[in-house]
Design an enzyme around this catalytic site. Sequence first.
Site, PDB file in Angstrom:
ATOM      1  CG  ASN A 157      30.635  44.669  51.951  1.00 35.70           C
ATOM      2  OD1 ASN A 157      30.852  44.472  53.145  1.00 35.70           O
ATOM      3  ND2 ASN A 157      31.110  43.886  50.989  1.00 35.70           N
TER       4      ASN A 157
ATOM      5  CE  LYS B 237      34.377  45.296  49.985  1.00 40.48           C
ATOM      6  NZ  LYS B 237      35.170  45.208  48.768  1.00 40.48           N
TER       7      LYS B 237
ATOM      8  CG  HIS C 191      31.754  40.293  48.609  1.00 41.24           C
ATOM      9  ND1 HIS C 191      33.092  40.348  48.291  1.00 41.24           N
ATOM     10  CD2 HIS C 191      31.250  41.530  48.374  1.00 41.24           C
ATOM     11  CE1 HIS C 191      33.379  41.585  47.884  1.00 41.24           C
ATOM     12  NE2 HIS C 191      32.275  42.317  47.930  1.00 41.24           N
TER      13      HIS C 191
ATOM     14  CD  GLU D  29      36.320  41.806  49.149  1.00 39.51           C
ATOM     15  OE1 GLU D  29      35.750  41.925  50.242  1.00 39.51           O
ATOM     16  OE2 GLU D  29      36.501  42.770  48.367  1.00 39.51           O
TER      17      GLU D  29
ATOM     18  CD  GLU E 157      30.023  43.685  44.873  1.00 39.50           C
ATOM     19  OE1 GLU E 157      29.847  44.827  45.289  1.00 39.50           O
ATOM     20  OE2 GLU E 157      30.638  42.813  45.512  1.00 39.50           O
TER      21      GLU E 157
ATOM     22  N   GLY F 150      37.410  47.762  44.442  1.00 32.68           N
ATOM     23  CA  GLY F 150      38.531  48.381  45.156  1.00 32.68           C
ATOM     24  C   GLY F 150      39.663  48.836  44.250  1.00 32.68           C
TER      25      GLY F 150
ATOM     26  CB  SER G 169      35.296  51.546  41.674  1.00 34.11           C
ATOM     27  OG  SER G 169      36.403  50.718  42.005  1.00 34.11           O
TER      28      SER G 169
HETATM   29  P1  13P Z   1      34.466  49.032  46.279  1.00 34.33           P
HETATM   30  O1  13P Z   1      33.259  49.933  46.213  1.00 34.33           O
HETATM   31  O2  13P Z   1      35.460  49.407  47.306  1.00 34.33           O
HETATM   32  O3  13P Z   1      35.065  48.808  44.906  1.00 34.33           O
HETATM   33  O4  13P Z   1      33.912  47.580  46.763  1.00 34.33           O
HETATM   34  C1  13P Z   1      32.841  47.007  46.112  1.00 34.33           C
HETATM   35  C2  13P Z   1      32.388  45.840  46.895  1.00 34.33           C
HETATM   36  O5  13P Z   1      33.054  44.827  46.956  1.00 34.33           O
HETATM   37  C3  13P Z   1      31.120  45.947  47.635  1.00 34.33           C
HETATM   38  O6  13P Z   1      30.701  44.714  48.104  1.00 34.33           O
END
Ligand code: 13P
Length: 254
Positions: free
Chosen positions: A11, A13, A97, A99, A169, A175, A215
């Site tokens: 992803n 983002k 997601h 976010e 997740e 992150g 992560s």
């Molecule tokens: P990270 O791997 O940066 O922690 O992000 C995970 C994520 O949100 C994937 O959709």
Amino acid sequence: MADRRPVIAGNWKMYKTSEEALALIDELKGLITGVDDVDTVVAPPFTALTVVADRIKGSNIQLAAQNFYWESEGAYTGEISPTMLLSAGCTYVIIGHSERRQYFGETNATVNRKIKAALAYKLVPIFCIGESLEEREAEKTFSVLDKQVSEGLENIAADDVEKIVIAYEPVWAIGTGKTASDEQAQEAHHFIRKCVSDLYGKDIANVVRILYGGSVKSNNIAGLMVQPDIDGALVGGASLTASSFAGIVKFKIS
Ligand code: 13P
């Protein structure tokens, strides 16, 4: 991991201009040539979908969008439809997601509408769920996951549920560099599979692929992938560099 085919999805983002996306995909293609026992998926931002689609034609990489709107067209300024994603070359779409839930008001109800629309247009939904830190600390993890699964899948037929990829997740691991331990992740995945089983029966639950996200790096993927209910990963930060994402895709080799 039963005999479910692994999925490793990146992803991206809100990173990568079209030029940067091309450089990344070209490098990645070279690094994972010949890997044919994993479904490798990349989810660039909308603006880079078509250029990436063009570059991955005939390769072992598939394309995902990070979001969409459920109508096929109309006066919805700023939105992107499932028809547009198909025409851009997508076969998957990430839905719900954390976010999007956190910053853009997505709820279990909107996620459910999007999953139904994706299935209707033959896009594979990557349906994201996960608890926040407060919810985990208040011991609400299982009740949150149960509600996200049951409301997200409301009124979806069993033969459609089989096609859905679920991504667990935990919000506190995204992150932050804090991965859930292999055991914590397995416990949540096992619970999610049980939720699907309670709704649709064991046979369906056993074919649904459940990815872990938060992560994930090339040095922790192997421990996650040996867990019986973990079928792959949804990768954020480590998917932005070809070598680190390739290291995750090639988890069996490294
Ligand atoms: P990270 O791997 O940066 O922690 O992000 C995970 C994520 O949100 C994937 O959709």
